[in-house]
Design a protein around this motif. Structure first.
Motif, PDB file in Angstrom:
ATOM      1  N   ASP A 111      -2.992   6.216  -0.897  1.00 23.90           N
ATOM      2  CA  ASP A 111      -4.207   5.503  -1.279  1.00 23.90           C
ATOM      3  C   ASP A 111      -5.394   6.404  -0.965  1.00 23.90           C
ATOM      4  OD1 ASP A 111      -2.527   3.423  -1.842  1.00 23.90           O
ATOM      5  OD2 ASP A 111      -2.927   2.348   0.022  1.00 23.90           O
ATOM      6  N   LYS A 130      -3.988  -7.382 -15.514  1.00 27.72           N
ATOM      7  CA  LYS A 130      -4.146  -8.594 -16.330  1.00 27.72           C
ATOM      8  C   LYS A 130      -4.445  -9.844 -15.512  1.00 27.72           C
ATOM      9  CE  LYS A 130       0.818  -9.254 -16.868  1.00 27.72           C
ATOM     10  NZ  LYS A 130       0.934  -9.991 -15.603  1.00 27.72           N
ATOM     11  N   PHE A 150       6.835   9.624  -3.325  1.00 28.78           N
ATOM     12  CA  PHE A 150       5.690   9.688  -4.247  1.00 28.78           C
ATOM     13  C   PHE A 150       5.163  11.132  -4.340  1.00 28.78           C
ATOM     14  CE2 PHE A 150       4.840   5.725  -1.479  1.00 28.78           C
ATOM     15  CZ  PHE A 150       6.013   5.146  -1.902  1.00 28.78           C
ATOM     16  N   SER A 194      -6.975  -9.936 -13.534  1.00 22.56           N
ATOM     17  CA  SER A 194      -8.422  -9.914 -13.289  1.00 22.56           C
ATOM     18  C   SER A 194      -9.047 -11.197 -13.819  1.00 22.56           C
ATOM     19  CB  SER A 194      -9.064  -8.717 -14.013  1.00 22.56           C
ATOM     20  OG  SER A 194      -8.418  -7.518 -13.650  1.00 22.56           O
ATOM     21  N   ALA A 236       7.443  -4.003 -15.254  1.00 28.20           N
ATOM     22  CA  ALA A 236       5.998  -3.811 -15.383  1.00 28.20           C
ATOM     23  C   ALA A 236       5.253  -5.132 -15.549  1.00 28.20           C
ATOM     24  CB  ALA A 236       5.672  -2.881 -16.554  1.00 28.20           C
ATOM     25  N   GLY A 237       5.754  -6.169 -14.907  1.00 28.52           N
ATOM     26  CA  GLY A 237       5.062  -7.446 -14.979  1.00 28.52           C
ATOM     27  C   GLY A 237       5.350  -8.222 -16.247  1.00 28.52           C
ATOM     28  N   ASN A 256      -4.899  10.935  -9.881  1.00 29.86           N
ATOM     29  CA  ASN A 256      -3.901   9.867  -9.917  1.00 29.86           C
ATOM     30  C   ASN A 256      -4.272   8.666  -9.067  1.00 29.86           C
ATOM     31  OD1 ASN A 256      -1.327   8.926 -10.883  1.00 29.86           O
ATOM     32  ND2 ASN A 256      -0.570   9.201  -8.809  1.00 29.86           N
ATOM     33  N   GLU A 257      -5.036   8.895  -7.969  1.00 31.04           N
ATOM     34  CA  GLU A 257      -5.354   7.735  -7.119  1.00 31.04           C
ATOM     35  C   GLU A 257      -6.274   6.749  -7.833  1.00 31.04           C
ATOM     36  OE1 GLU A 257      -5.989  10.896  -5.923  1.00 31.04           O
ATOM     37  OE2 GLU A 257      -8.058  11.041  -5.245  1.00 31.04           O
ATOM     38  N   ASP A 262      11.502  -2.213 -10.749  1.00 27.97           N
ATOM     39  CA  ASP A 262      10.249  -1.791 -10.095  1.00 27.97           C
ATOM     40  C   ASP A 262      10.288  -1.910  -8.577  1.00 27.97           C
ATOM     41  OD1 ASP A 262       8.834  -0.989 -12.349  1.00 27.97           O
ATOM     42  OD2 ASP A 262       8.044  -2.989 -12.760  1.00 27.97           O
ATOM     43  N   GLU A 276      -8.676  -1.478  -4.811  1.00 24.21           N
ATOM     44  CA  GLU A 276      -7.994  -2.723  -4.408  1.00 24.21           C
ATOM     45  C   GLU A 276      -8.950  -3.806  -3.938  1.00 24.21           C
ATOM     46  OE1 GLU A 276      -7.099   0.312  -3.480  1.00 24.21           O
ATOM     47  OE2 GLU A 276      -4.945   0.486  -3.126  1.00 24.21           O
ATOM     48  N   GLN A 324       1.216  -0.221 -13.823  1.00 23.29           N
ATOM     49  CA  GLN A 324       2.531  -0.399 -13.182  1.00 23.29           C
ATOM     50  C   GLN A 324       2.836   0.742 -12.233  1.00 23.29           C
ATOM     51  OE1 GLN A 324       5.809   0.313 -15.775  1.00 23.29           O
ATOM     52  NE2 GLN A 324       7.262  -0.816 -14.519  1.00 23.29           N
ATOM     53  N   THR A 325       2.488   1.974 -12.667  1.00 24.98           N
ATOM     54  CA  THR A 325       2.819   3.136 -11.853  1.00 24.98           C
ATOM     55  C   THR A 325       1.638   3.569 -10.992  1.00 24.98           C
ATOM     56  OG1 THR A 325       2.256   4.523 -13.737  1.00 24.98           O
ATOM     57  CG2 THR A 325       4.565   3.983 -13.436  1.00 24.98           C
ATOM     58  N   LYS A 345       4.719   0.886   1.164  1.00 26.06           N
ATOM     59  CA  LYS A 345       5.798   1.219   0.234  1.00 26.06           C
ATOM     60  C   LYS A 345       6.656   2.370   0.747  1.00 26.06           C
ATOM     61  CE  LYS A 345       3.074   1.583  -3.449  1.00 26.06           C
ATOM     62  NZ  LYS A 345       2.609   1.688  -4.847  1.00 26.06           N
ATOM     63  N   LYS A 395      -2.225   1.576  -9.313  1.00 26.69           N
ATOM     64  CA  LYS A 395      -2.649   0.460  -8.476  1.00 26.69           C
ATOM     65  C   LYS A 395      -2.659  -0.842  -9.269  1.00 26.69           C
ATOM     66  CE  LYS A 395      -4.624   3.002  -4.902  1.00 26.69           C
ATOM     67  NZ  LYS A 395      -4.957   4.352  -5.364  1.00 26.69           N
ATOM     68  N   SER A 413       0.864  -1.185   0.000  1.00 27.72           N
ATOM     69  CA  SER A 413       0.000   0.000   0.000  1.00 27.72           C
ATOM     70  C   SER A 413       0.897   1.231   0.000  1.00 27.72           C
ATOM     71  CB  SER A 413      -0.861  -0.012   1.261  1.00 27.72           C
ATOM     72  OG  SER A 413      -0.024  -0.004   2.412  1.00 27.72           O
ATOM     73  N   ALA A 414       0.295   2.414  -0.114  1.00 28.31           N
ATOM     74  CA  ALA A 414       1.115   3.633  -0.081  1.00 28.31           C
ATOM     75  C   ALA A 414       1.924   3.684   1.209  1.00 28.31           C
ATOM     76  CB  ALA A 414       0.220   4.864  -0.217  1.00 28.31           C
ATOM     77  N   THR A 415       1.292   3.303   2.319  1.00 27.13           N
ATOM     78  CA  THR A 415       2.007   3.317   3.597  1.00 27.13           C
ATOM     79  C   THR A 415       3.119   2.273   3.625  1.00 27.13           C
ATOM     80  OG1 THR A 415       0.109   4.147   4.809  1.00 27.13           O
ATOM     81  CG2 THR A 415       1.742   2.938   6.082  1.00 27.13           C
ATOM     82  N   ARG A 422       2.862  12.794 -11.432  1.00 23.08           N
ATOM     83  CA  ARG A 422       2.186  14.070 -11.641  1.00 23.08           C
ATOM     84  C   ARG A 422       3.003  15.278 -11.194  1.00 23.08           C
ATOM     85  NH1 ARG A 422      -3.630  14.572  -9.376  1.00 23.08           N
ATOM     86  NH2 ARG A 422      -2.531  14.015  -7.470  1.00 23.08           N
ATOM     87  N   ARG A 473      -3.077   5.444 -17.268  1.00 20.95           N
ATOM     88  CA  ARG A 473      -2.113   6.516 -17.033  1.00 20.95           C
ATOM     89  C   ARG A 473      -2.322   7.659 -18.033  1.00 20.95           C
ATOM     90  NH1 ARG A 473       4.475   6.020 -16.781  1.00 20.95           N
ATOM     91  NH2 ARG A 473       4.889   8.138 -17.442  1.00 20.95           N
TER      92      ARG A 473
END
Lengths: 303, 250
Positions: free
Chosen positions: B160, A264, B142, A266, A122-123, A232-233, B123, A185, A238-239, A89, A241, A85-87, B179, A222
């Protein structure tokens, strides 16, 4: 072996992504969770948790004091995890820096106590790595692990003191977008728009009615974010969620590599695009070639 | 204030990476390489800080083989004043990169490190955070907006569900998100001028930093491919198939 998981609370509940990280951590042995701020009852009720380390008066998870606190308690653990998550990471790589270990981010599979799979490029490739570090610091891609139950447990709670404030870093404010929609998510259905949606208003007039009918989250490519159509949220890719809903509907979205990397996995993918050669059709289970300005109102009506 | 901008040479973002047949990694021989896009954004932000008078000098640093010089020349063509190459042919992990950057920071004493949030090859999204930890500096990861004000950086961060604003006492590490800005292109005259700007090379081995790997790559593989499905002719057929075939709608 014992793992420590940094968990996050949202509206009184433990976030699903955090519960997925606990499920991942349980592969290593006992699991303790670390909670900053409110939500101790929800944390204690989690299934599969041995102990809750609770730091009551710490509302904002700033990286500096949080990482310092985790590093102080790290030696009791073989693995330290959080969702990507953002936290997670923000904080966990800093923990790794303090411990002088190499973190592994966005782990999608656990092959053993020291062997993990994560996507790179990017996977477009998956790398399996074996870590020689004494403590493994991992962030987990939550869509790849089924979450533990939110209830059924009664973990012991150990209250710990607030870590010393780091005076070099101060919380100013948070601006959350207010939305009744499910989060990307955790949504069962996601409908995402690309550049073909053409402007921000069309996200509301064309995508939102379908999302309302399906209780879906709304995402964006993107390109759509860069063009200012969506914040952006909402970015999937890749960049942005990484998501894996039951149903992903891509609208006016070509399917750039970096976007495919985010969706992909999903279960069912639907693509609606006017260009029959759009790469998105190569990964879609169901493709509809057509003008989204006609198709979307029709779809809203048909649901 | 001096701003240090780490830039990484990576496979160009327009190239579809190919996994080597022996599963040892991703093909990079003969593949177009470019500056990591997030590092371009971080560099652009540093240049804007200089143009606003907050910074006096922008120094680009890259860690890698001799060819990473090209990336540094690009950085100087965009506007960096000078460049440092930490030369090594070893494959480095973010922890090792952060330690080498720490050595450069200790030598150069910048007031700010502006770097990309992640490199588009591994990544990992970790080097900035590790560097900040090693230096004991605050971090603004970020970032979507940076305001320098009276010895602090006010950083808006992508989180998030929204944006978080933090105030960091300089020196600090900031990692750039998409951004933050739109990077400029290097003009031809500036590309010519960049050839004359100073580029210093330091052997990584001379910095007395432990850069031994902590990870062993067991294998690199292609992800399982997804098969293309069917093209439906109408909205009605689509909804019908989602209900009866895919069973994702009630």
């Amino acid at each position: 072996m014992t793992a420590l998981v940094l968990i996050e609370i949202e509206q009184g509940q433990v976030r699903q992504a955090s519960r997925s990280a606990i499920a991942a951590a349980s592969r290593f042995g006992d699991v303790d969770v670390l909670l900053f701020g409110e939500g101790v009852d929800a944390a204690s009720a989690l299934s599969g948790v041995r102990k809750v380390l609770h730091v009551p008066a710490a509302p904002h998870l700033l990286a500096e004091p949080t990482a310092a606190f985790i590093a102080q308690h790290a030696e009791a653990y073989s693995h330290i995890l959080s969702p990507a998550s953002a936290t997670g990471k923000n904080v966990l790589p800093r923990v790794a820096g303090l411990l002088d270990v190499q973190p592994l981010t966005d782990v999608i599979e656990i092959k053993g106590d020291d062997t993990f799979v994560r996507p790179i490029y990017a996977g477009n490739a998956l790398v399996t790595v074996q870590s020689a570090d004494r403590i493994k610091v991992l962030t987990i891609r939550s869509s790849n692990f089924d979450p533990v139950d939110a209830t059924g447990g009664s973990a012991a709670v150990e209250v710990l003191d607030l870590p010393a404030e780091d005076e070099k870093s101060r919380f100013v404010r948070v601006e959350l977008s207010d939305s009744d929609r499910p989060e990307l998510e955790v949504a069962r259905v996601i409908i995402s728009g690309g550049k073909g949606v053409k402007d921000a208003r069309n996200f509301e007039t064309l995508l939102a009615p379908v999302a309302d009918k399906l209780d879906a989250a709304i995402g964006a490519s993107r390109a759509a974010v860069d063009a200012g159509f969506a914040p952006n949220e909402m970015q999937v890719g890749q960049t942005g969620k990484i998501v894996a809903p039951e149903l992903y509907i891509a609208v006016g979205l070509s399917g750039a590599l970096q976007h495919l990397a985010g969706m992909k996995d999903s279960r069912t993918i639907v693509a609606i695009n006017i260009d029959p050669d759009a790469p998105i059709f190569k990964v879609a289970d169901y493709g509809l070639v057509g003008d989204l300005f006609e198709v979307m109102p029709e779809l809203a009506k048909a649901l | 204030m001096k701003v240090l901008v780490p830039v990484k040479r990576v496979v160009d973002y327009n190239i579809k990476p190919r996994v080597a047949a022996d599963g040892s990694g991703v093909e990079t021989q003969g593949v177009k390489m470019s500056m990591n896009p997030f590092d371009e954004i971080a560099l652009e932000e540093a240049l804007r800080l200089r143009e606003k008078g907050h910074a006096q000098e922008v120094v680009a640093v890259s860690i890698g083989p001799q060819a990473a010089q090209d990336t540094l020349r690009t950085a100087m063509a965009m506007g960096a004043d000078r460049a440092i190459l930490i030369r090594t042919d070893a494959e480095l992990e973010p922890l090792a990169v952060a330690k080498l950057l720490q050595a450069v920071v200790e030598r150069e004493q910048p007031g700010l490190v502006s770097m990309g949030k992640q490199a588009i090859d591994d990544d990992m999204n970790a080097t900035g955070q590790i560097l900040a930890a090693k230096l004991g500096w605050p971090q603004g990861t970020f970032a979507s907006e940076v305001i320098i004000d009276n010895g602090s950086a006010i950083v808006s961060r992508e989180i998030d569900g929204g944006v978080e604003v933090v105030s960091l006492t300089l020196p600090a590490v900031i990692t750039a998100d998409l951004r933050l800005n739109e990077p400029r292109y290097a003009s031809l005259p500036n590309i010519m001028k960049a050839r004359k700007k100073p580029l210093e090379t330091i052997e990584a081995g001379s910095l007395d930093v432990d850069i031994a790997p902590r990870l062993k790559v067991v294998s690199v593989s292609e992800p399982p491919a997804r098969e293309a499905g069917v093209i439906v002719e109408s909205v009605e057929e689509l909804v019908n198939k989602l209900k009866t075939e895919a069973k994702v709608l009630p």
